[in-house]
Design a protein around this motif. Structure first.
Motif, PDB file in Angstrom:
ATOM      1  N   PHE A 124      10.961  46.565 -20.911  1.00  0.00           N
ATOM      2  CA  PHE A 124      11.105  45.234 -20.324  1.00  0.00           C
ATOM      3  C   PHE A 124      11.328  44.165 -21.395  1.00  0.00           C
ATOM      4  O   PHE A 124      10.978  44.320 -22.558  1.00  0.00           O
ATOM      5  N   ASP A 125      11.921  43.095 -20.931  1.00  0.00           N
ATOM      6  CA  ASP A 125      12.122  41.878 -21.728  1.00  0.00           C
ATOM      7  C   ASP A 125      11.768  40.726 -20.796  1.00  0.00           C
ATOM      8  O   ASP A 125      12.416  40.538 -19.766  1.00  0.00           O
ATOM      9  N   ALA A 126      10.709  39.971 -21.140  1.00  0.00           N
ATOM     10  CA  ALA A 126      10.182  38.986 -20.190  1.00  0.00           C
ATOM     11  C   ALA A 126      10.016  37.623 -20.842  1.00  0.00           C
ATOM     12  O   ALA A 126       9.765  37.503 -22.049  1.00  0.00           O
ATOM     13  N   THR A 127      10.143  36.589 -20.017  1.00  0.00           N
ATOM     14  CA  THR A 127       9.832  35.214 -20.400  1.00  0.00           C
ATOM     15  C   THR A 127       8.733  34.726 -19.478  1.00  0.00           C
ATOM     16  O   THR A 127       8.926  34.613 -18.270  1.00  0.00           O
ATOM     17  N   LEU A 128       7.546  34.472 -20.043  1.00  0.00           N
ATOM     18  CA  LEU A 128       6.397  34.037 -19.265  1.00  0.00           C
ATOM     19  C   LEU A 128       6.196  32.541 -19.421  1.00  0.00           C
ATOM     20  O   LEU A 128       6.424  31.981 -20.494  1.00  0.00           O
ATOM     21  N   ILE A 129       5.746  31.903 -18.362  1.00  0.00           N
ATOM     22  CA  ILE A 129       5.437  30.478 -18.391  1.00  0.00           C
ATOM     23  C   ILE A 129       3.943  30.315 -18.634  1.00  0.00           C
ATOM     24  O   ILE A 129       3.125  30.757 -17.835  1.00  0.00           O
ATOM     25  N   PHE A 154      16.548  46.375 -13.394  1.00  0.00           N
ATOM     26  CA  PHE A 154      16.018  45.354 -12.500  1.00  0.00           C
ATOM     27  C   PHE A 154      16.048  44.023 -13.258  1.00  0.00           C
ATOM     28  O   PHE A 154      15.541  43.915 -14.373  1.00  0.00           O
ATOM     29  N   VAL A 155      16.633  43.005 -12.654  1.00  0.00           N
ATOM     30  CA  VAL A 155      16.646  41.663 -13.233  1.00  0.00           C
ATOM     31  C   VAL A 155      15.914  40.750 -12.252  1.00  0.00           C
ATOM     32  O   VAL A 155      16.397  40.524 -11.129  1.00  0.00           O
ATOM     33  N   CYS A 156      14.748  40.237 -12.676  1.00  0.00           N
ATOM     34  CA  CYS A 156      13.895  39.468 -11.765  1.00  0.00           C
ATOM     35  C   CYS A 156      13.704  38.051 -12.288  1.00  0.00           C
ATOM     36  O   CYS A 156      13.493  37.847 -13.486  1.00  0.00           O
ATOM     37  N   THR A 157      13.751  37.087 -11.391  1.00  0.00           N
ATOM     38  CA  THR A 157      13.434  35.697 -11.723  1.00  0.00           C
ATOM     39  C   THR A 157      12.285  35.227 -10.835  1.00  0.00           C
ATOM     40  O   THR A 157      12.112  35.704  -9.717  1.00  0.00           O
ATOM     41  N   ASN A 158      11.506  34.276 -11.377  1.00  0.00           N
ATOM     42  CA  ASN A 158      10.368  33.704 -10.642  1.00  0.00           C
ATOM     43  C   ASN A 158       9.417  34.793 -10.138  1.00  0.00           C
ATOM     44  O   ASN A 158       9.121  34.905  -8.950  1.00  0.00           O
ATOM     45  N   THR A 159       8.939  35.586 -11.098  1.00  0.00           N
ATOM     46  CA  THR A 159       8.021  36.684 -10.788  1.00  0.00           C
ATOM     47  C   THR A 159       6.587  36.233 -11.011  1.00  0.00           C
ATOM     48  O   THR A 159       6.285  35.478 -11.932  1.00  0.00           O
ATOM     49  N   GLU A 193      11.504  35.033 -16.102  1.00  0.00           N
ATOM     50  CA  GLU A 193      12.599  35.999 -16.129  1.00  0.00           C
ATOM     51  C   GLU A 193      12.071  37.347 -16.621  1.00  0.00           C
ATOM     52  O   GLU A 193      11.319  37.407 -17.603  1.00  0.00           O
ATOM     53  N   LEU A 194      12.438  38.410 -15.941  1.00  0.00           N
ATOM     54  CA  LEU A 194      11.967  39.744 -16.275  1.00  0.00           C
ATOM     55  C   LEU A 194      13.127  40.720 -16.111  1.00  0.00           C
ATOM     56  O   LEU A 194      13.743  40.799 -15.056  1.00  0.00           O
ATOM     57  N   ARG A 195      13.407  41.452 -17.190  1.00  0.00           N
ATOM     58  CA  ARG A 195      14.439  42.490 -17.156  1.00  0.00           C
ATOM     59  C   ARG A 195      13.785  43.827 -17.465  1.00  0.00           C
ATOM     60  O   ARG A 195      13.087  43.963 -18.472  1.00  0.00           O
TER      61      ARG A 195
END
Length: 519
Positions: free
Chosen positions: A178-183, A139-144, A164-166
């Protein structure tokens, strides 16, 4: 002619396949999600086309629970909502069950975790033998957005924005990698995190396991009004969505409280517990180092809805720190007006709001400086001279300087709106002690202290010659409470222009002595 017929037949076959594929896939998407969550599923749009495989994109996917997980928002909120998704797969997979999809791309995913008390709807979402029609590897998710709702009134639900969340599914009953980028909104910056989530506890998602590492770099503290500096932080976390334990450290080489104008290095090591039921964070403890001084703090960071932000409440203990380091951190005067070691206990409160940090910060506590030295030469000279006179040594010749003495200072204080107020301040040097109350502003523009000075020597013993003889008749007027001389005094002005004088208008009521700062 035969070739033309084949092309026509193939074209008709493709049209039929596309016509059949769209309802087949729509049914499979809804059937899979309905079986997985045992819940109402809505899908606004689904488009299918065949070109080097089957391509699918959809919009407006919503999965609802038995109740509204976030009643603070208007309307009924779904547990899961996806603005857009897309994937492709080989044509042959369309006719297999389950249909295998390598990667699904998702944009605008919102997950509403219901309050802890509302578990029944999650029980209804357990798998109960429903048929899974689609299997996905990645699953590749943006703006989660992850929202952990709370039933507590007045509490803003913790919200995590993930740009971004993979996620990778490594098998049934296994956690998602998972590999995530949090704001991070305040201070502004990106948090990179890798780890594992799950397997999902369907009865109560808050009890689902989570573990990982994080890195937070180049966070601009200037986005918080009143402070500055660039922060970086690394650490690890583990636990469940409802209770995450975090161990980490931060470094801010140029930390600044704007009112002081001084940039100092700040390092912290911390152990924290994040309560997923309400978003509050418990610090147990934080060890901080400012320049050459260390202190520890314990307390909590409470999420507030009105005003929006965090209410920080800490108990801070300094066993042995340098007073000049603390003054450089929070006071504008340069150099700091005193040097020496200090022990301190204080309660720190930082309320939420748009105002400057210096105006929102509140302190209340006690301190003890056993051997302080004033960096202001005018003040220290007066202290040295006073000590010599109060010991009955008279006036020092003009070409000589009295010995430098240190001051023992202890008291209770409160800080609010940028002003430090002392309800009790005890000052002692050889031959002299004083009890003082007063206040000064952190910008150094206001000093206003009043107190009673008690000297070992009598007035006539503090000078020599004919002045000593003239003062003998008035010695009894100032000889009280066991002191050779007792006089009221005041200190006023600014850091650069201090004024010392007698203050015969104040009431003779010594302030109450506080508890020791070392307790």
């Amino acid at each position: 002619m035969f070739l033309l017929v084949l092309l026509v037949v193939a074209g008709v076959g493709v049209r039929i396949m596309i016509t059949r594929a769209q309802p087949i896939l729509r049914a499979r998407v809804i059937a899979t999600l309905s079986a997985r969550f045992k819940s109402q599923v809505e899908l606004a749009e689904l488009h299918v086309w065949v070109a080097n495989g089957v391509h699918v994109d959809g919009k407006g996917l919503k999965i609802f629970g038995a109740t509204d997980p976030n009643p603070s928002e208007p309307g009924v909120q779904p547990l899961l909502e996806i603005e857009e998704f897309r994937f492709q797969t080989a044509l042959r997979n369309l006719f297999r069950t389950p249909m295998h999809v390598d990667t699904i791309y998702v944009s605008g995913l919102t997950m509403n975790i219901p309050p802890k008390s509302d578990r029944q709807q999650m029980n209804n979402m357990r798998q109960r033998g429903g048929k899974i029609e689609i299997a996905v590897d990645y699953f590749v998710c943006t703006n989660t957005k992850l929202i952990i709702n709370t039933a507590k009134p007045g509490k803003a639900p913790p919200t995590f924005d993930i740009s971004e969340l993979r996620m990778k599914d490594i098998g049934p009953g296994q956690p998602l990698r998972f590999d995530a980028t949090l704001i991070n909104p305040i201070p502004v910056g990106e948090i990179q995190s890798t780890g594992a989530f799950g397997p999902l506890n369907e009865a109560n998602p808050r009890d689902s396991a989570v573990t990982g590492n994080y890195s937070f770099t180049h966070a601009d503290l200037g986005t918080i009004k009143g402070i500055g500096g660039i922060l970086s932080s690394t650490g690890k976390y583990s636990g469940t969505l409802g209770r995450i334990e975090v161990e980490g450290q931060t470094d801010t080489p140029d930390f600044e409280v704007v009112v002081s104008g001084h940039r100092v290095p700040l390092h912290t090591d911390f152990h924290a517990i994040v309560d997923g039921t309400d978003g509050d964070t418990y610090l147990e403890p934080v060890t901080a180092r400012v320049m050459h001084s260390s202190f520890t703090a314990k307390g909590k960071i409470v999420r507030m809805q009105n005003p929006h932000g965090h209410d920080i409440e800490l108990n801070v203990v300094l066993g042995r720190a340098n007073i000049e380091d603390l003054l450089a951190l929070g006071v504008k005067t340069d150099p700091p007006y005193m040097t020496g070691t200090v022990a301190m206990n204080t309660k720190l409160s930082l309320l939420p709001g748009p105002e400057d940090v210096a105006n929102r910060l509140k302190l209340a506590g006690s301190f003890h400086i056993p051997e302080g030295h004033f960096s202001n030469e005018k003040v220290q000279d007066r202290i040295d001279s006073l000590s010599m006179r109060s010991l009955g040594m008279g006036r020092m010749p003009k070409d000589e300087k009295p010995a430098v003495v240190t001051s023992d200072v202890q008291g209770t204080f409160a800080l609010g709106a940028g002003v430090l107020t002392f309800s009790f301040l005890h000052f002692q040097i050889p031959g002299t002690h004083a009890d003082v109350t007063g206040q000064y502003s952190l910008d150094g523009d206001t000093f206003d202290f009043h107190g009673v000075l008690r000297l070992n020597a009598r007035l006539s013993q503090m000078t020599t010659g004919w002045k000593s003889i003239l003062l003998k008749p008035v010695d009894p007027l100032f000889h009280k409470h066991g002191a050779g001389t007792e006089v009221p005094f005041k200190i006023s002005g600014t850091h650069d222009d201090l004024h010392f004088g007698l203050d015969f208008h104040q009431k003779d009521e010594p302030p109450a002595k506080p508890e020791s700062a070392s307790q």
